[in-house]
Write a protein that holds these residues in place. Structure first.
Motif: not given
Length: 100
Positions: A72, A75, A80, A82
């Motif tokens: 995680w 952001s 989010r 990745e």
């Protein structure tokens, strides 16, 4: 093409049976990553209890493969998930110094 958000760091020296290695999942830039999971051949290889490193000890030939990590990323809007690009890890047979 934008750069990968996560990078899997693997030592550059050759790895041999019986060696230990630490895989590191890092971000590009100053973002933090949490909830890291490591993958080998797209299957879960381990989840560190705390942090972004996975140690593999007493390597065997079957530890060779394509590794990646996911986590995680913080952001501005919301965290989010990745993934890193895959990295090939090759474990060689008996260590040359053991043959003496």
């Amino acid at each position: 093409c934008p750069p990968d958000k996560l990078v899997l760091q693997v030592p550059t020296e050759e790895l041999f049976e019986g060696d230990a290695v630490t895989l590191r999942c890092r971000t590009q830039g100053d973002k933090s990553v949490t909830g890291v999971t490591f993958y080998r051949e797209d299957e879960e290889a381990g989840t560190p209890r705390d942090g972004t490193e996975l140690s593999l000890s007493r390597l065997q030939l079957n530890h060779s493969g394509r590794y990646s990590c996911g986590g995680w990323l913080d952001s501005e809007l919301s965290p989010r998930w990745e993934y890193s690009a895959p990295v090939i890890v090759t474990v060689h047979g008996e260590h040359p110094t053991a043959a003496t």
